[in-house]
Write a protein that holds these residues in place. Structure first.
Motif, PDB file in Angstrom:
ATOM      1  N   LYS A   1      28.667  27.857  27.497  1.00  0.00           N
ATOM      2  CA  LYS A   1      28.334  28.269  28.860  1.00  0.00           C
ATOM      3  C   LYS A   1      29.320  29.324  29.333  1.00  0.00           C
ATOM      4  O   LYS A   1      29.769  30.174  28.584  1.00  0.00           O
ATOM      5  N   ARG A   2      29.702  29.235  30.575  1.00  0.00           N
ATOM      6  CA  ARG A   2      30.609  30.217  31.155  1.00  0.00           C
ATOM      7  C   ARG A   2      31.909  30.249  30.375  1.00  0.00           C
ATOM      8  O   ARG A   2      32.452  29.198  30.043  1.00  0.00           O
ATOM      9  N   PRO A   3      32.431  31.414  30.037  1.00  0.00           N
ATOM     10  CA  PRO A   3      33.687  31.495  29.266  1.00  0.00           C
ATOM     11  C   PRO A   3      34.831  30.824  30.014  1.00  0.00           C
ATOM     12  O   PRO A   3      34.888  30.828  31.236  1.00  0.00           O
ATOM     13  N   TRP A   4      35.710  30.243  29.232  1.00  0.00           N
ATOM     14  CA  TRP A   4      36.879  29.529  29.770  1.00  0.00           C
ATOM     15  C   TRP A   4      37.760  30.426  30.627  1.00  0.00           C
ATOM     16  O   TRP A   4      38.439  29.974  31.536  1.00  0.00           O
ATOM     17  N   ASN A   5      37.767  31.701  30.333  1.00  0.00           N
ATOM     18  CA  ASN A   5      38.698  32.606  31.020  1.00  0.00           C
ATOM     19  C   ASN A   5      38.053  33.268  32.248  1.00  0.00           C
ATOM     20  O   ASN A   5      38.393  34.388  32.609  1.00  0.00           O
ATOM     21  N   TRP A   6      37.126  32.620  32.868  1.00  0.00           N
ATOM     22  CA  TRP A   6      36.497  33.186  34.063  1.00  0.00           C
ATOM     23  C   TRP A   6      37.500  33.238  35.215  1.00  0.00           C
ATOM     24  O   TRP A   6      38.132  32.253  35.556  1.00  0.00           O
ATOM     25  N   ASP A   7      37.646  34.417  35.836  1.00  0.00           N
ATOM     26  CA  ASP A   7      38.536  34.607  36.980  1.00  0.00           C
ATOM     27  C   ASP A   7      39.933  34.057  36.703  1.00  0.00           C
ATOM     28  O   ASP A   7      40.401  33.116  37.330  1.00  0.00           O
ATOM     29  N   LEU A   8      40.581  34.694  35.725  1.00  0.00           N
ATOM     30  CA  LEU A   8      41.877  34.193  35.283  1.00  0.00           C
ATOM     31  C   LEU A   8      42.934  34.222  36.379  1.00  0.00           C
ATOM     32  O   LEU A   8      43.773  33.336  36.473  1.00  0.00           O
ATOM     33  N   HIS A   9      42.949  35.229  37.206  1.00  0.00           N
ATOM     34  CA  HIS A   9      44.021  35.417  38.192  1.00  0.00           C
ATOM     35  C   HIS A   9      43.407  35.624  39.577  1.00  0.00           C
ATOM     36  O   HIS A   9      43.270  36.776  40.052  1.00  0.00           O
ATOM     37  N   PRO A  10      43.036  34.535  40.240  1.00  0.00           N
ATOM     38  CA  PRO A  10      42.441  34.666  41.582  1.00  0.00           C
ATOM     39  C   PRO A  10      43.406  35.357  42.549  1.00  0.00           C
ATOM     40  O   PRO A  10      44.590  35.008  42.582  1.00  0.00           O
ATOM     41  N   PRO A  11      42.962  36.322  43.322  1.00  0.00           N
ATOM     42  CA  PRO A  11      43.863  37.070  44.217  1.00  0.00           C
ATOM     43  C   PRO A  11      44.584  36.175  45.215  1.00  0.00           C
ATOM     44  O   PRO A  11      45.753  36.391  45.514  1.00  0.00           O
ATOM     45  N   VAL A  12      43.882  35.178  45.762  1.00  0.00           N
ATOM     46  CA  VAL A  12      44.528  34.313  46.759  1.00  0.00           C
ATOM     47  C   VAL A  12      45.705  33.566  46.136  1.00  0.00           C
ATOM     48  O   VAL A  12      46.812  33.515  46.692  1.00  0.00           O
ATOM     49  N   MET A  13      45.463  32.999  44.940  1.00  0.00           N
ATOM     50  CA  MET A  13      46.540  32.264  44.263  1.00  0.00           C
ATOM     51  C   MET A  13      47.686  33.188  43.888  1.00  0.00           C
ATOM     52  O   MET A  13      48.864  32.840  44.039  1.00  0.00           O
ATOM     53  N   ALA A  14      47.350  34.425  43.416  1.00  0.00           N
ATOM     54  CA  ALA A  14      48.390  35.371  43.042  1.00  0.00           C
ATOM     55  C   ALA A  14      49.247  35.745  44.240  1.00  0.00           C
ATOM     56  O   ALA A  14      50.479  35.802  44.165  1.00  0.00           O
ATOM     57  N   SER A  15      48.618  35.971  45.385  1.00  0.00           N
ATOM     58  CA  SER A  15      49.371  36.365  46.578  1.00  0.00           C
ATOM     59  C   SER A  15      50.247  35.223  47.077  1.00  0.00           C
ATOM     60  O   SER A  15      51.419  35.426  47.445  1.00  0.00           O
TER      61      SER A  15
ATOM     62  N   THR B   1      51.511  32.647  45.382  1.00  0.00           N
ATOM     63  CA  THR B   1      52.646  32.343  44.504  1.00  0.00           C
ATOM     64  C   THR B   1      53.751  33.373  44.648  1.00  0.00           C
ATOM     65  O   THR B   1      54.929  33.026  44.554  1.00  0.00           O
ATOM     66  N   ARG B   2      53.387  34.622  44.884  1.00  0.00           N
ATOM     67  CA  ARG B   2      54.418  35.652  45.078  1.00  0.00           C
ATOM     68  C   ARG B   2      55.192  35.399  46.357  1.00  0.00           C
ATOM     69  O   ARG B   2      56.411  35.608  46.429  1.00  0.00           O
ATOM     70  N   LEU B   3      54.473  34.948  47.396  1.00  0.00           N
ATOM     71  CA  LEU B   3      55.147  34.674  48.663  1.00  0.00           C
ATOM     72  C   LEU B   3      56.025  33.419  48.569  1.00  0.00           C
ATOM     73  O   LEU B   3      57.092  33.350  49.191  1.00  0.00           O
ATOM     74  N   LEU B   4      55.576  32.440  47.791  1.00  0.00           N
ATOM     75  CA  LEU B   4      56.302  31.175  47.702  1.00  0.00           C
ATOM     76  C   LEU B   4      57.478  31.217  46.746  1.00  0.00           C
ATOM     77  O   LEU B   4      58.340  30.337  46.784  1.00  0.00           O
ATOM     78  N   LEU B   5      57.536  32.235  45.864  1.00  0.00           N
ATOM     79  CA  LEU B   5      58.600  32.268  44.869  1.00  0.00           C
ATOM     80  C   LEU B   5      59.993  32.264  45.490  1.00  0.00           C
ATOM     81  O   LEU B   5      60.845  31.450  45.096  1.00  0.00           O
ATOM     82  N   PRO B   6      60.315  33.138  46.446  1.00  0.00           N
ATOM     83  CA  PRO B   6      61.673  33.108  47.023  1.00  0.00           C
ATOM     84  C   PRO B   6      61.997  31.753  47.665  1.00  0.00           C
ATOM     85  O   PRO B   6      63.114  31.248  47.529  1.00  0.00           O
ATOM     86  N   LEU B   7      60.994  31.171  48.343  1.00  0.00           N
ATOM     87  CA  LEU B   7      61.227  29.883  48.975  1.00  0.00           C
ATOM     88  C   LEU B   7      61.494  28.802  47.934  1.00  0.00           C
ATOM     89  O   LEU B   7      62.398  27.974  48.082  1.00  0.00           O
TER      90      LEU B   7
END
Length: 932
Positions: A775-789, A791-797
């Motif tokens: 069915k749908r490939p396992w790698n569908w939407d590997l890096h969702p923009p919301v999650m990427a944004s 995690t970048r904001l939470l890294l310093p914290l």
């Protein structure tokens, strides 16, 4: 300071490996400089030792276990240390010319210095358990040296054989040392050497003696363990020269000498040591004559001389022990020069076969002269050093024959061995340098580079000087070494060249004349030796190993059918049977008398939830993603249980580990099918269910039985001493970094090794990405923009929180391990959310330096305690007052915790990043197919 001598040598090993990147010769010069510096450090101790002092240097290590680093320099230890360093320096110089451009000099000298440091540890240890550690280290490092030319099968086989035999002897020695410590009540030589009467009268004396002698005999190649030494000749000749002259095989003799005052003086000692030594002396001398390989002849001659020295220690008289030490010195000098000469011949002619090496006197006169003088010393020719100690040997053999009521038998056997010694020495001289012309040599023989002969010249000069002027050259060091051995006043002895006509002189004359005659009629004897080839130790050893392997394969075929489930089933059934049998035989009631805690509603809900979640995990294990979620729920409930019982550190650790584990399993899950293969048969499912229920039920009953009984906890000690002793209110963290800091250091070392092992397995691994269920490939939407944004904001914290957890860990829940996991989680989320390419462009992907720095910081924190005279890893603390900040605590344990933090961060990221990179690389084909 003796400890600094070891630090110089072991640190020099790393230095020589590092400087080799600048050029081959840099490592040679570095190794020479390190050895010279260590020798200079030892020379500073000479005046005190020559004045009769025994220098003891103690560094507190684990006082509660009675383990300290204790070093001892007396006459015997000084002699061996001088031999190790002086001959080691000559070998280093010689190897610079011997090794070819294809050989890695940095690796060679690094191994050599490790081996040198281990040998020094044997010679200078006061604690016998510490001595045993160095003893085993010599086995490991000699394995590296013997197998240095790893491309040669004979080198690998010889190294494995040496390690197997000396390692087995080390296990026997461990048992002997433990028994010796129990007999005397101490593991320190000062006590053991003064307790000879107690040891010899103890019922365990014979058992202990046999175990100790097994360790000494295997290391010093005594019969019947002698065969590993000739098979180690595949090592480079500098290694052979070092192992045969001043190290490795001399370690066993050193042990006999060191324990001589405590263990000798009984019939058991004399018959075991003297009998084995005599057999070794004769067997080695016999086989040496018939070797065609030049190094093989020298190897068997070494075996014979090792037996000679063992016979002297076995005789057990003070004068025989002095003669044994004297021959150790002489043998080290002439055997090192002989091996170096053999290496020159091999290096410049391309062969060691004495059937081809004929007439080399004409093309290598200088080398020939040096080798002939050294061989004459080995044969015991007058005016050379070997003659003097051989005369003492013959004289003691005559005296021992009378003492042990052997009459002329012992002197006759000794003389027979002397005849063979002269014969194989004649063969070395005649077959190599005379006897016609060379036959089909790979090279045209010629003299080596001038400086390559310098070490041989120095050693041969010593053979002459000691033989002609023994009173000025060797007698002072011999006297202090013998005094260190005997731990008593020295017997009268004279190293004069002429003692008049005596039985010993007659034995020497018979040996020289008989040796010449034996050599003249040697050829008919070769057929006799050929017939005994099947009885050689190597053949029997190979047969034994083949038998062991066949037995192991049979047991493996019986138990291991390739089914992991079957192995687990057998394991749990065995545990069940042993556990039930043990509990049944004890006759103890199942439940104890301890009062139970009250059960509240929330706890009941948590327990029921944990129970149901665990059952659901088992029932739904075939749906792997769901099972993974359920496992996470189990881990969450366990963390809540830790909170319930006031263990916030454990709860934080459990949560952090749970997150890392889930991420790890998610990355691995990509390469597995969503569902496993169906189980085979209902009968098997029922069987496994019954066994699992029984084992789980028994484990629960065992837990109930333990927890309902009263116990005496050590918690009160830690609660009372955490603040005054460790300077922290967080008892858990103080235990980890102070009271049990040594355990923590070992654990982070294991963690680092595990991470490096996983990295080595994953480094070049490439696995195809799977399309699940079509069915749908396992790698569908590997890096969702919301999650990427996010995690970048939470890294310093997240990093700020981890630093906060690290700094407060000494007084509040936290610490290096938890903070390291939080940092690793924060960083790995960047890989998951933003991709490996984006993250690697901003963060380093090489975590090796982080792990190394962490281990170094943790280790140096422990070593720093020694500098102020405290046990290893002892922490200290104080309070400082800063403006605005106010009063706060500073503890050395925080530096150790920083090392733990770096190792945890480096190891966790090293594993997860490379799993992520493997995951990312496997997407490339799948992504291309999806785009098409």
């Amino acid at each position: 300071m003796t400890l600094s001598l070891f630090l110089i040598v072991f640190a020099g090993s790393a230095l020589t490996a590092w400087v080799s990147r600048f050029g081959r010769l840099y490592s040679a010069w570095a190794a020479g400089a390190v050895t010279s510096l260590a020798l200079l450090q030892l020379v500073w101790q000479l005046p005190a030792v020559f004045a009769g002092e025994t220098l003891i240097e103690r560094w507190t290590w684990i006082p509660s276990a009675g383990l300290d680093l204790v070093f001892r320099i007396d006459g015997l230890g000084l002699l061996f240390a001088l031999l190790i360093l002086c001959i080691g320096l000559l070998v280093i110089f010689y190897a610079r010319y011997y090794l070819s451009a294809r050989d890695c000099m940095g690796r060679f000298y690094s191994y050599l210095l490790l081996f040198m440091g281990a040998m020094l540890g044997i010679a200078l240890s006061e604690n016998i358990i510490q001595l045993l550690v160095f003893w085993e280290l010599t086995s490991l490092t000699s394995f590296l040296l013997i197998s240095y030319w790893q491309f040669r099968a004979d080198a690998r086989q010889g190294a494995r054989m040496a390690l197997a035999i000396t390692g087995a002897g080390g296990l026997a020695l461990l048992g002997g040392f433990i028994m010796l410590g129990e007999i005397t009540g101490s593991y320190e030589l000062s006590v053991i050497l003064a307790s000879g009467d107690i040891i010899r009268a103890h019922p365990l004396y014979l058992s202990m003696l046999v175990l100790v002698l097994l360790g000494a005999f295997t290391k010093s190649a005594q019969f019947p363990f002698h065969f590993w030494l000739p098979n180690a000749m595949a090592a480079p000749t500098p290694v052979s020269a070092y192992l045969h002259s001043a190290t490795m095989v001399k370690a066993g003799l050193f042990l006999l000498a060191r324990l001589f005052p405590a263990l000798s003086g009984t019939p058991e000692w004399s018959w075991l040591v003297g009998g084995v030594g005599l057999a070794t002396f004769l067997v080695g001398a016999f086989f040496a004559l018939f070797q065609h390989d030049l190094k093989g002849l020298l190897a068997y001659s070494t075996i014979s001389h090792l037996g000679l020295i063992a016979v002297l220690f076995g005789i057990g008289t003070p004068l025989a022990a002095v003669a044994g030490v004297f021959h150790i010195i002489n043998h080290a000098i002439f055997k090192a020069s002989l091996f170096m000469a053999a290496g020159i011949i091999d290096h410049e002619s391309g062969s060691r076969d004495m059937r081809k090496l004929n007439g080399l006197w004409k093309c290598m006169p200088h080398t020939a002269l040096l080798a002939m003088v050294a061989a004459a010393a080995m044969a015991g020719v007058p005016l050379l050093n070997g003659f003097l100690s051989k005369e003492m040997f013959f004289a003691e053999a005559v005296s021992a024959g009378t003492h042990f009521k052997l009459g002329w038998i012992l002197p006759a056997l000794i003389t027979l061995g002397g005849i063979f010694a002269v014969a194989y020495s004649f063969r070395f001289i005649h077959d190599v340098f005379f006897n016609g012309d060379p036959i089909d040599l790979p090279k045209i023989p010629h003299e080596p580079p001038r400086w390559m002969k310098v070490p041989v010249e120095m050693l041969v000069a010593l053979c002459l000087l000691v033989g002609i002027l023994p009173g000025l050259t060797v007698e002072p060091i011999l006297r202090i070494a013998a005094a260190g051995l005997l731990q008593a006043p020295l017997p009268e002895f004279d190293l004069a060249i002429w003692h008049g006509f005596s039985a010993a002189l007659l034995m020497s004359v018979v040996a020289i004349v008989g040796g010449g005659m034996l050599y003249a009629v040697r050829k008919p004897l070769f057929a006799l030796q050929e017939k005994s080839a099947g009885l050689q130790g190597k053949v029997l050893f190979d047969a034994l190993i083949a038998g062991l392997l066949a037995s192991a394969r049979g047991v493996t075929r019986l138990l291991d059918t390739g089914s992991l489930q079957r192995l687990v089933l057998l394991f749990f059934c065995a545990v069940l049977v042993l556990g039930v049998a043990g509990y049944w035989s004890s006759g103890s009631p199942l439940s104890g008398e301890r009062e139970l805690l009250p059960l509240d509603g929330i706890s009941l809900i948590a327990v029921v939830g944990l129970f149901l979640t665990a059952i659901a995990t088992v029932v739904m294990h075939r749906q792997r993603f769901i099972a993974l979620v359920l496992i996470g729920a189990v881990g969450l409930v366990v963390a809540l249980i830790f909170v319930k019982f006031s263990a916030p550190d454990l709860a934080l650790t459990q949560l952090s580990v749970e997150i890392v584990t889930i991420v790890l399993l998610l990355l691995a899950l990509y390469f597995l099918p969503q569902q496993p293969a169906p189980e085979s048969g209902r009968t098997r499912v029922v069987r496994d269910g019954v066994v699992a229920t029984l084992v789980g039920g028994c484990a629960a009953l065992l837990s109930w039985s333990v927890l309902t009984r009263p116990y005496q906890s050590i918690a009160d000690f830690f609660l009372a001493n955490a603040k005054p002793g460790g300077g922290g209110n967080n008892v858990v963290n103080v235990i980890l970094v102070d009271f049990r800091g040594y355990d923590t250091l070992g654990e982070i070392a294991v963690l680092a090794l595990a991470a490096l092992g996983i990295f080595a397995m994953l480094e070049r691994l490439r696995l195809p990405g799977l399309q699940h269920d079509g069915k749908r490939p396992w790698n569908w939407d590997l890096h969702p923009p919301v999650m990427a944004s996010l995690t970048r904001l939470l890294l310093p914290l997240a990093l700020l929180v981890s630093i906060f957890i690290l700094l407060r860990g000494h007084n509040l829940p936290g610490g290096g391990f938890i903070a390291g996991l939080i940092t690793a989680i924060a960083l790995i989320m960047q890989y998951l959310a933003n991709g490996a390419v984006w993250t690697q462009s901003r963060l380093p992907d090489n975590m090796h330096p982080t792990i190394a720095v962490g281990l170094l910081i943790a280790t140096l924190t422990g070593l720093g305690s020694w500098l102020v005279g405290h046990p290893f890893l002892t922490s200290t603390f104080t309070y400082l007052t800063w403006p605005l900040v106010g009063k706060f605590e500073v503890a050395s344990a925080m530096v150790f915790d920083l090392g733990v933090y770096l190792v945890v961060v480096g190891a966790t990221l090293l594993i997860l990043i490379h799993l992520g990179l493997l995951h990312d690389s496997s997407h490339a084909p799948a992504k291309t197919e999806a785009s098409h």
